[in-house]
Design a protein around this motif. Structure first.
Motif: not given
Length: 467
Positions: A334-344
């Protein structure tokens, strides 16, 4: 004398035996502290070192991953050393290398010399990563084994945090040599402390030193009867000698436990924790932080990583291994997915930057409470005695080889997939590890090593080896 001591403990309310085990556990686990210092220091020193010697992206990856290459070799040597000269002497040897390697990195004069000393430090890390959990599992009682082995990983996180703090302090002057050099001080303390550790009772019995083994166990158990039963169980188990390679060729059940040990270590490293530990400032730079903020945020990440490990130490022998792994991998995914969306979507505001740091902290919490310590616990538990040294050597070697691959490819992945794509990749990996845990990982809470071995060699499915 042990019985009189136990009676004294009951009257005074102070458990001398338990206190002694804790002290021994902490001293042995200082090997983890040194490993953590070596892992953490490069995150702060890398940029300053790269500017001093004009190192390219690929060269920086070599500097980072060279330690893991040395650790892989150290892990191979450790299996032989732990059997031939003992767990204690192996830890002493590793401690001495820590001192020399730390000073060598601080005094290096070129990129090749830095890489050479990083490899040298890696030898110590590999020896310690194999020997310390093995030693702790053999000193601990069945009830405390999970917490004792988890203490090693806890000390790794303490070392990483201290390295991040030290990096932050020296970052103001840019003195990367001191970032490496200060690690020699705790390394020297570790070297002195290890000299006072008792020998492993299992190793003493393996070498026919039964009287010494009995004395060690009597000093570590409140009940002499428990110590006597443990000695008997160890003797029965050791009637079958170490024949790891022969067992690998002839016994499919050993191959199953070996494969599980390899899988567990691959899962731990591909979870992605070391991309944070090695490259946190680079990641934070993508989030828009300046150099000072990068170092302070990295230190906070190290602090959370350390504190969250206490969760595993406190709960591993209460909740069990598998429930904690489920929670940890879910949190990391969950943490990695949320960070990926934020970076995108880009981070153009202070609130989005702070959210990125928060997500990194969430990820580190998930790892430190689960896969970080518990993979070492499980790998020390699932290997049968006849092939234990080989099994733990191969799983530890796998850990460092996978670690090296991650460390040597992350910056290139970021350039190829972009920051968002890279973190999506790690999110998917963590989600898949939930499934792997359900399919293959046993629950070993409260079970003796002898019982786990009997069930394994009788052909019980891996996931059903425990309760």
């Amino acid at each position: 004398m042990p019985l009189e001591q136990a009676q004294e403990n009951n009257t005074t309310g102070f458990d001398v035996t338990r206190f002694k085990i804790i002290v021994i556990g902490v001293l042995a686990a200082l090997a983890g502290l040194m490993s953590g210092l070596d892992i953490g220091v490069v995150a702060g020193a890398l940029d300053f070192f790269a500017k001093r010697f004009h190192a390219s992206t690929i060269v920086q990856e070599w500097v980072v991953s060279s330690m893991m290459a040395g650790a892989a070799v150290g892990a191979l040597l450790a299996g032989w050393m732990a059997h031939a000269v003992g767990r204690k002497v192996s830890l002493i040897f590793g401690a001495a290398i820590f001192v020399i390697g730390s000073l060598g990195c601080a005094l290096c004069w070129s990129i090749p010399s830095m890489i050479a000393f990083r490899v040298f430090m890696g030898l110590a890390v590999g020896i310690s990563a194999f020997t310390a959990p093995l030693y702790l599992s053999e000193i601990a009682s069945e009830e405390s084994r999970g917490a004792m082995v988890s203490t090693y990983q806890l000390m790794v996180t303490v070392g990483i945090f201290l390295a991040f703090l030290s990096n932050t302090y020296f970052s103001y002057s840019g003195d990367w040599r001191w970032m490496f050099g200060v690690a020699a001080i705790p390394a020297a303390i570790f070297l002195v402390g290890v000299l006072f550790l008792p020998y492993s009772p299992r190793w003493l019995i393996m070498k026919g030193r039964h009287k010494e083994a009995r004395e060690v166990l009597l000093s570590l158990r409140d009940d002499p009867l428990v110590a006597a039963q443990e000695i008997k169980a160890i003797r029965q188990q050791l009637q079958v000698k170490q024949h790891g390679f022969d067992l690998l060729k002839t016994n499919p059940n050993f191959r199953r436990s070996l494969a599980l040990g390899v899988l567990l270590q691959i899962m731990q490293q591909l979870a992605g924790i070391n991309i944070i530990m090695y490259y946190a400032p680079n990641i934070l730079a993508h989030a828009g932080f300046d150099s000072t903020a990068q170092m302070w945020c990295t230190a906070i990440i190290g602090l959370v990583n350390m504190l969250a490990t206490f969760i595993a130490v406190g709960l591993v022998d209460k909740w069990g291994r598998k429930p904690i792994l489920y929670i940890g991998f879910a949190v990391m995914a969950g943490g990695m997915a949320a960070l990926a969306m934020l970076l995108a979507h880009g981070m153009h505001t202070q609130s989005s930057q702070l959210l990125a740091v928060f997500l990194l902290l969430i990820f580190c919490t998930g790892f430190a409470m689960s896969a970080g310590p518990l993979m070492w616990v499980l790998c020390a538990e699932i290997q049968p005695m006849q092939g234990r040294n080989l099994g733990i050597s191969i799983s530890t070697l796998t850990n460092w080889l996978t670690n090296m691959v991650v460390g040597a490819s992350f910056l290139s992945l970021m350039e190829t997939l972009g920051a968002s794509g890279t973190f999506w990749l790690f999110a998917l990996l963590n989600a898949s590890f939930i499934v792997f845990t359900w399919l293959f990982v046993p629950e070993t809470k409260g079970m003796s090593l002898e019982t786990i071995e009997k069930r394994l060699l009788s052909g019980v499915k891996l996931r059903n080896l425990g309760r």
